[in-house]
Motif scaffolding. Structure first.
Motif, mmCIF file in Angstrom:
data_model
loop_
_atom_site.group_PDB
_atom_site.id
_atom_site.type_symbol
_atom_site.label_atom_id
_atom_site.label_comp_id
_atom_site.label_asym_id
_atom_site.label_seq_id
_atom_site.Cartn_x
_atom_site.Cartn_y
_atom_site.Cartn_z
ATOM 1 N N PHE A 1 0.851 -1.177 0.000
ATOM 2 C CA PHE A 1 0.000 0.000 0.000
ATOM 3 C C PHE A 1 0.890 1.232 0.000
ATOM 4 O O PHE A 1 1.689 1.431 0.917
ATOM 5 N N ASN A 2 0.769 2.027 -1.033
ATOM 6 C CA ASN A 2 1.584 3.231 -1.151
ATOM 7 C C ASN A 2 0.862 4.396 -0.490
ATOM 8 O O ASN A 2 0.301 5.265 -1.139
ATOM 9 N N GLU A 3 0.862 4.360 0.832
ATOM 10 C CA GLU A 3 0.257 5.406 1.638
ATOM 11 C C GLU A 3 1.318 5.908 2.598
ATOM 12 O O GLU A 3 2.423 5.390 2.629
ATOM 13 N N ILE A 4 0.942 6.867 3.376
ATOM 14 C CA ILE A 4 1.852 7.361 4.404
ATOM 15 C C ILE A 4 1.267 6.946 5.752
ATOM 16 O O ILE A 4 0.169 7.342 6.067
ATOM 17 N N PRO A 5 1.930 6.173 6.567
ATOM 18 C CA PRO A 5 3.154 5.442 6.238
ATOM 19 C C PRO A 5 2.833 4.237 5.344
ATOM 20 O O PRO A 5 1.751 3.666 5.429
ATOM 21 N N PRO A 6 3.790 3.863 4.484
ATOM 22 C CA PRO A 6 3.562 2.713 3.614
ATOM 23 C C PRO A 6 3.487 1.417 4.437
ATOM 24 O O PRO A 6 4.116 1.319 5.487
ATOM 25 N N HIS A 7 2.711 0.471 3.971
ATOM 26 C CA HIS A 7 2.681 -0.828 4.647
ATOM 27 C C HIS A 7 2.381 -1.929 3.639
ATOM 28 O O HIS A 7 1.965 -1.674 2.520
ATOM 29 N N VAL A 8 2.645 -3.157 4.099
ATOM 30 C CA VAL A 8 2.479 -4.347 3.261
ATOM 31 C C VAL A 8 1.581 -5.320 4.015
ATOM 32 O O VAL A 8 1.706 -5.476 5.226
ATOM 33 N N GLU A 9 0.678 -5.963 3.287
ATOM 34 C CA GLU A 9 -0.153 -7.013 3.866
ATOM 35 C C GLU A 9 0.017 -8.283 3.043
ATOM 36 O O GLU A 9 0.218 -8.227 1.828
ATOM 37 N N TYR A 10 -0.057 -9.395 3.727
ATOM 38 C CA TYR A 10 0.074 -10.699 3.092
ATOM 39 C C TYR A 10 -1.229 -11.467 3.277
ATOM 40 O O TYR A 10 -1.915 -11.313 4.296
#
Length: 131
Positions: free
Chosen positions: A90-99
């Motif tokens: 996810f290119n948001e602030i703050p960026p994060h990743v989900e699996y």
């Protein structure tokens, strides 16, 4: 042509397994999955996907005491490469990743169920080292 494959029943399996069961390419149909699941952490990480629909790295880290960041990263990369999980950034602030499970990974749910049933059935017979 019908693209849906017909699979044998469990009763048919019990008969045919004595002769050896091979894919159309002449391979054992079990070996690829066993190779994908090799390693100390892969099945434990996949089990977390049975519990959570979507999970972040930090949540996995908390759920798996003893795993290092490097080992978790490598395990997730391997499972993604093998097509069992999907990584979404996810290119948001703050960026994060989900699996999450891929469709192929989700197809492992009945396998984990069968392993759970086996575990309960043989709970008293399992050596203490594994409890």
């Amino acid at each position: 042509m019908n693209s849906k494959k017909e699979y044998m029943s469990y009763d048919e399996y019990l008969v045919k397994v004595k002769e050896g069961i091979l894919t159309e390419q002449g391979n054992c149909p079990v070996t690829p999955l066993l190779l994908m699941l090799q390693g100390k952490w892969k099945t434990q990480v996949l089990y977390e996907f049975c519990i959570h629909d979507r999970v972040r790295f930090g949540e996995l880290k908390k759920a798996l005491p003893g795993i290092t960041n490097t080992m978790l990263t490598n395990t997730l990369r391997d499972l993604e490469k093998d097509g069992l999980i999907v990584r979404e950034q996810f290119n948001e602030i703050p960026p994060h990743v989900e699996y999450s499970f891929s469709e192929m990974g989700r197809d492992l749910m009945p396998v984990f169920y069968a392993i759970m049933v086996w575990g309960f059935k043989h709970e008293d017979e399992i050596p203490v080292d594994f409890k």
